[in-house]
Design a protein around this motif. Structure first.
Motif, PDB file in Angstrom:
ATOM      1  N   MET A 143     -69.229  38.368   7.058  1.00 55.11           N
ATOM      2  CA  MET A 143     -69.459  38.781   8.439  1.00 55.11           C
ATOM      3  C   MET A 143     -68.168  39.339   9.041  1.00 55.11           C
ATOM      4  N   PHE A 144     -68.303  40.489   9.691  1.00 53.09           N
ATOM      5  CA  PHE A 144     -67.166  41.160  10.318  1.00 53.09           C
ATOM      6  C   PHE A 144     -67.548  41.604  11.723  1.00 53.09           C
TER       7      PHE A 144
ATOM      8  N   GLY B 277     -70.073  52.609  -1.675  1.00 53.71           N
ATOM      9  CA  GLY B 277     -71.101  52.289  -2.649  1.00 53.71           C
ATOM     10  C   GLY B 277     -72.163  51.330  -2.175  1.00 53.71           C
ATOM     11  N   MET B 278     -72.219  51.053  -0.874  1.00 49.65           N
ATOM     12  CA  MET B 278     -73.274  50.207  -0.317  1.00 49.65           C
ATOM     13  C   MET B 278     -74.293  51.071   0.409  1.00 49.65           C
TER      14      MET B 278
ATOM     15  N   LEU C 192     -75.115  42.119   1.938  1.00 52.34           N
ATOM     16  CA  LEU C 192     -73.776  41.771   1.471  1.00 52.34           C
ATOM     17  C   LEU C 192     -72.772  41.729   2.619  1.00 52.34           C
ATOM     18  N   LEU C 193     -73.035  42.539   3.643  1.00 53.06           N
ATOM     19  CA  LEU C 193     -72.159  42.571   4.811  1.00 53.06           C
ATOM     20  C   LEU C 193     -72.991  42.570   6.078  1.00 53.06           C
ATOM     21  N   MET C 194     -72.619  41.707   6.998  1.00 49.34           N
ATOM     22  CA  MET C 194     -73.168  41.714   8.353  1.00 49.34           C
ATOM     23  C   MET C 194     -72.032  42.102   9.287  1.00 49.34           C
TER      24      MET C 194
ATOM     25  N   LEU D   6     -65.094  37.592  10.489  1.00 50.58           N
ATOM     26  CA  LEU D   6     -65.723  36.479  11.203  1.00 50.58           C
ATOM     27  C   LEU D   6     -65.978  35.278  10.314  1.00 50.58           C
ATOM     28  N   GLY D   7     -66.471  35.507   9.114  1.00 53.46           N
ATOM     29  CA  GLY D   7     -66.757  34.381   8.239  1.00 53.46           C
ATOM     30  C   GLY D   7     -67.589  34.781   7.039  1.00 53.46           C
ATOM     31  N   ALA D   8     -68.088  33.762   6.328  1.00 58.85           N
ATOM     32  CA  ALA D   8     -68.825  33.963   5.089  1.00 58.85           C
ATOM     33  C   ALA D   8     -70.068  33.102   5.063  1.00 58.85           C
TER      34      ALA D   8
END
Length: 380
Positions: free
Chosen positions: A43-44, A60-61, A82-84, A94-96
């Motif tokens: 999370m970003f 590549g996403m 894979l990414l929020m 932000l976190g994982a």
């Protein structure tokens, strides 16, 4: 330049936990609440979701959801995200999120910590989860029950010995390439520059029985560079053992030496650089011949190449023709160095003037050579 001390070349020792030296403190493991099964997504926070999406696409996403406040991106596997990425005032991590086995795991965490239950619609792919905050203030999500998505097409690995997504050929084993010079297995090829390409090419083909593998031509269609291989009949032969390039002087360009594999190439690079040798170009991959390469200068400034993983062909493989241009020299890696081109100095000017005066080079051909050797990748 001061030569770095050789004692920087060392491989750190590795000790099993059952045989630790006295000076190493064992890292004690507490009893686990749950056992996470996978790192699910990160999370970003970003200011510009549009720019972020552009980058992730190039990286590549694929963006699977985009609103004014949040972007979700996935890869080619079955994981829905894979990414929020949330819109915020400043870019930050932000976190994982990690996957756990079941709702029982979530309940156990809730009962023993200050975890917060996540709203079901906040989890990409659905399911259930809880949120914790680590001592540094980062989010930790534990989730379960996400619904997988259909995988996207993915090409096969190019190296058959490589572990990759869904393909594990190396289990309970590690890759620990030794930190040592890249042992040369054989002399692979030599490259020469010549003023009269047609004549020189005929001579070498006649006297060595060479087979043209790839011929590179100028804009007018005239051959000006050739990768020649040995005629070994049905026995595979290296893509090229001899390379001839038309130019403005008779010159040794470089010679190349085969090493075992990419790890040898990389560790050999470390050794050469640590010992103060001058690097020229690499690591990268060529187009014609496909070799992974790394170029170096010897103490006199002459060029030597390490390479591995080159193409091989039998005698019945058909000759191919491709345009001569800078972009055809390498597939990936750093930009081709200026030393591989023609030096723009008085010596070159006098040499060209002499060739023009003697009729060994025409103005038209000089222009063709100049255009072929212009920068092909200005972003590098």
């Amino acid at each position: 330049m001061t030569r770095p001390p050789r004692n920087v070349l060392r491989t750190p020792p590795a000790f099993p936990e059952s045989a630790l030296p006295a000076f190493i403190q064992k890292l004690e493991r507490p009893e686990a609440l749950v056992k996470a099964q996978a790192l699910t997504f990160l999370m970003f926070e970003k200011r510009d979701l549009g720019a972020t999406e552009t980058f992730l696409t190039d990286f590549g996403m694929r963006c699977v959801s985009r609103t004014d406040s949040q972007l979700l991106a996935r890869g080619t596997g079955t994981q829905p995200c894979l990414l929020m990425v949330r819109k915020g005032q400043r870019p930050r991590y932000l976190g994982a999120a990690f996957t756990v086995n079941s709702e029982n795991d979530l309940a156990r965490v809730e009962a023993t910590t200050n975890a917060r239950r996540l709203p079901p619609d906040s989890i990409p792919g659905g399911g259930a989860g809880v949120e914790l905050i680590d001592p540094a203030g980062n989010l930790l999500w534990l989730v379960t029950g996400q619904q997988p998505v259909d995988p996207q097409p993915l090409r096969d690995p190019l190296h058959v010995l490589t572990n990759g997504p869904g393909t594990l050929r190396r289990v309970n084993a590690t890759v620990r390439p030794p930190l040592e010079p890249a042992a040369v297995v054989k002399l692979g090829h030599v490259v020469l520059q010549t003023i009269d390409f047609p004549r020189m090419a005929r001579w070498y083909m006649r006297h060595l029985g060479l087979i043209p593998t790839d011929v590179q031509y100028l804009e007018d269609g005239s051959p000006n560079l050739c990768f020649f291989r040995l005629d070994l009949g049905n026995t595979p032969s290296d893509h090229h053992a001899f390379v001839l390039a038309g130019g403005i002087e008779e010159k040794y360009e470089h010679s190349a030496y085969e090493v075992l594999d990419l790890d040898a190439l990389g560790q050999g690079h470390n050794v050469l650089r640590a010992n103060g040798h001058r690097h020229m170009w690499g690591i990268g991959r060529h187009v014609l011949g496909s070799q992974l390469f790394d170029y170096w200068f010897d103490p006199d400034g002459m060029e030597f190449e390490h390479y591995t993983d080159g193409d091989v062909f039998t005698a019945d493989h058909e000759t191919h023709y491709v345009p001569l241009e800078m972009s055809g020299i390498w597939a990936w890696g750093d930009d081709v160095p200026a030393s591989m081109g023609v030096k723009r100095n008085l010596t070159t000017l006098f040499r060209v003037a002499r060739l023009l005066r003697l009729g060994l080079l025409s103005a038209a051909r000089l222009k063709l050579l100049g255009r072929a050797m212009t920068q092909a990748r200005p972003w590098l």
